[in-house]
Design a protein around this motif. Structure first.
Motif, short mmCIF file in Angstrom:
data_model
loop_
_atom_site.label_atom_id
_atom_site.label_comp_id
_atom_site.label_asym_id
_atom_site.label_seq_id
_atom_site.Cartn_x
_atom_site.Cartn_y
_atom_site.Cartn_z
N LEU A 171 8.99 37.82 -22.79
CA LEU A 171 7.62 38.13 -23.16
C LEU A 171 7.48 39.64 -23.32
O LEU A 171 7.98 40.40 -22.49
CB LEU A 171 6.68 37.60 -22.08
CG LEU A 171 5.17 37.69 -22.33
CD1 LEU A 171 4.75 36.72 -23.43
CD2 LEU A 171 4.40 37.42 -21.04
N THR A 172 6.79 40.08 -24.35
CA THR A 172 6.63 41.51 -24.58
C THR A 172 5.47 42.08 -23.75
O THR A 172 4.71 41.34 -23.13
CB THR A 172 6.33 41.79 -26.07
OG1 THR A 172 5.04 41.24 -26.38
CG2 THR A 172 7.39 41.19 -26.97
N GLY A 173 5.34 43.39 -23.79
CA GLY A 173 4.20 44.02 -23.13
C GLY A 173 2.89 43.55 -23.71
O GLY A 173 1.93 43.25 -22.97
N VAL A 205 -1.51 37.05 -22.42
CA VAL A 205 -1.57 36.09 -21.31
C VAL A 205 -2.76 36.40 -20.40
O VAL A 205 -3.53 35.51 -20.03
CB VAL A 205 -0.25 36.09 -20.53
CG1 VAL A 205 -0.39 35.35 -19.19
CG2 VAL A 205 0.87 35.46 -21.36
N ALA A 206 -2.91 37.66 -20.04
CA ALA A 206 -4.02 38.04 -19.16
C ALA A 206 -5.37 37.75 -19.81
O ALA A 206 -6.31 37.30 -19.14
CB ALA A 206 -3.92 39.52 -18.80
N VAL A 246 6.03 34.30 -19.38
CA VAL A 246 4.64 33.82 -19.33
C VAL A 246 4.32 33.28 -17.94
O VAL A 246 3.25 33.59 -17.38
CB VAL A 246 4.42 32.72 -20.39
CG1 VAL A 246 3.02 32.10 -20.24
CG2 VAL A 246 4.57 33.30 -21.80
N LEU A 247 5.21 32.49 -17.39
CA LEU A 247 4.97 31.91 -16.06
C LEU A 247 4.83 33.00 -15.00
O LEU A 247 4.03 32.87 -14.06
CB LEU A 247 6.09 30.95 -15.70
CG LEU A 247 6.21 29.70 -16.58
CD1 LEU A 247 7.43 28.88 -16.19
CD2 LEU A 247 4.95 28.85 -16.50
N GLU A 248 5.59 34.06 -15.15
CA GLU A 248 5.49 35.17 -14.21
C GLU A 248 4.17 35.92 -14.36
O GLU A 248 3.57 36.36 -13.37
CB GLU A 248 6.66 36.14 -14.42
CG GLU A 248 6.67 37.31 -13.46
CD GLU A 248 7.83 38.25 -13.71
OE1 GLU A 248 7.90 39.29 -13.02
OE2 GLU A 248 8.67 37.97 -14.59
N PRO A 275 -1.80 27.67 -14.78
CA PRO A 275 -0.72 26.84 -15.35
C PRO A 275 -0.78 26.83 -16.87
O PRO A 275 -1.82 27.12 -17.47
CB PRO A 275 -1.00 25.45 -14.76
CG PRO A 275 -2.45 25.46 -14.41
CD PRO A 275 -2.78 26.87 -14.03
N VAL A 276 0.34 26.51 -17.49
CA VAL A 276 0.45 26.52 -18.95
C VAL A 276 0.98 25.16 -19.41
O VAL A 276 1.29 24.29 -18.60
CB VAL A 276 1.38 27.65 -19.43
CG1 VAL A 276 0.96 28.99 -18.84
CG2 VAL A 276 2.84 27.35 -19.09
#
Length: 335
Positions: free
Chosen positions: A175-177, A183-184, A206-208, A213-214
């Motif tokens: 996942l990029t910056g 995500v946020a 993404v999970l991190e 949940p996704v």
């Protein structure tokens, strides 16, 4: 509408080729893609079968996709500045006009689906497949939410500025910056994050990053003798499930040749991650050699799953209540 023991939900689809909505008759895409727009017929079939909600997904990279003899689909060129956003708005606005004309409700929460279902209606969930339309701006995500979008598939068939895809060589490594910012913002807005098409490494990122949940809306477990890059390793599927998420089983012809094969794939997923982490994402009207070709086919799934040892409660979870639970969780943790 026929009676069902629990609301049924399709977590990923393009019913009636909804991504054509708002397209000018003379647009080259109309000739290239073929077929007409018939969202109404698809939704009528869903209502007749008893689905409580179906997802209408836009396709963010539609303008640049091209057939490839090896990859199937991939980006054939770069976007012009503003092109991805403009086509995203064409699709969302066109779908909105179609649904308003049909009198079909758009739901953004589980409660909205349940209200429609109790009133004998099939609700629509709006999704965007690919974050390309953001063009590096989070403001476009809030705008999409205001237009009724309830889920975002981060990547599709073009490597964008969010993360890597399963069908191309990795560019970012995870996942990029900007992807973490997306995500946020999804978490803040209550938008379900969909990791379909994303590599395991991007999904792990993404999970991190996500506090919610996704889902992976349309895929299933890979096969040693029928490998396909769009499918999942056990570790990939477990990671999403262990974080409280869902895998939407995908009735695609990449490994299945019949609806019974698809039921086998649902059962394989349920055996690995538990029936509480499985859903159905049909990819209706944009799938590769689909083995579920009409919403009428949904009616056969309870019987087929029962034949594979799944009880009524498990089947109810898989066909709908798991999806409702994910929507309820994500909306409840927004802000």
């Amino acid at each position: 509408m026929t009676g069902t023991p629990a609301p049924w939900v399709d977590v990923h689809a393009h019913p009636g080729r909804c991504f054509l909505a708002g397209l000018d008759a003379g647009d080259p895409l109309a000739g290239l893609l073929g077929g007409g727009l018939d969202v109404g017929a698809a939704l009528a079939a869903a209502r007749a079968t008893g689905l409580a909600a179906v997802t209408l997904s836009t396709v963010a990279d539609l303008r640049v996709l091209a057939p490839d003899p090896v990859k199937g689909l991939r980006a054939g060129r770069e976007f012009a500045p503003g092109e991805a956003y403009a086509d995203h708005r064409r699709q969302l606005d066109g779908i909105g006009q179609v649904l308003a004309r049909l009198g079909v409700p758009v739901a953004v929460t589980a409660a909205g689906i349940e209200r429609a279902w109790a009133g004998g209606q099939t609700a629509v969930l709006l999704a965007c497949e690919g974050g390309d339309f953001l063009e590096g701006r989070l403001e476009a995500l809030a705008e999409a939410r205001a237009l009724g979008v309830s889920s975002l598939t981060l990547v599709h068939y073009r490597v964008n500025d969010i993360g890597d895809i399963q069908t191309e060589e990795p560019v970012h490594g995870s996942l990029t910056g900007f992807g973490r910012e997306v995500v946020a913002e999804c978490n803040r807005l209550g938008i379900v994050i969909d990791c379909a098409h994303a590599t395991f490494e991007t999904t792990a990122g993404v999970l991190e990053a996500s506090r919610q949940p996704v889902m992976i809306s349309h895929s299933h477990l890979d096969h040693a003798d029928r490998h396909h890059p769009r499918l999942l390793s056990p570790a990939h599927a477990r990671a999403v499930a262990e974080a409280g998420g869902l895998i939407g089983a995908w009735p695609s012809g990449v490994t299945s040749t019949s609806l019974a094969d698809f039921a086998d794939e649902i059962a394989r997923l349920a055996d690995l991650v538990g029936p509480g982490h499985v859903a159905v994402g049909t990819d209706m009207d944009a799938n590769y050699r689909p083995v579920l070709t009409s919403y009428a086919d949904f009616a056969a799934l309870p019987r087929l799953l029962a034949g594979r040892g799944l009880g009524d409660a498990d089947t109810g979870q898989i066909l709908g209540t798991n999806a409702l639970g994910l929507l309820r969780t994500v909306a409840g943790q927004a802000g």
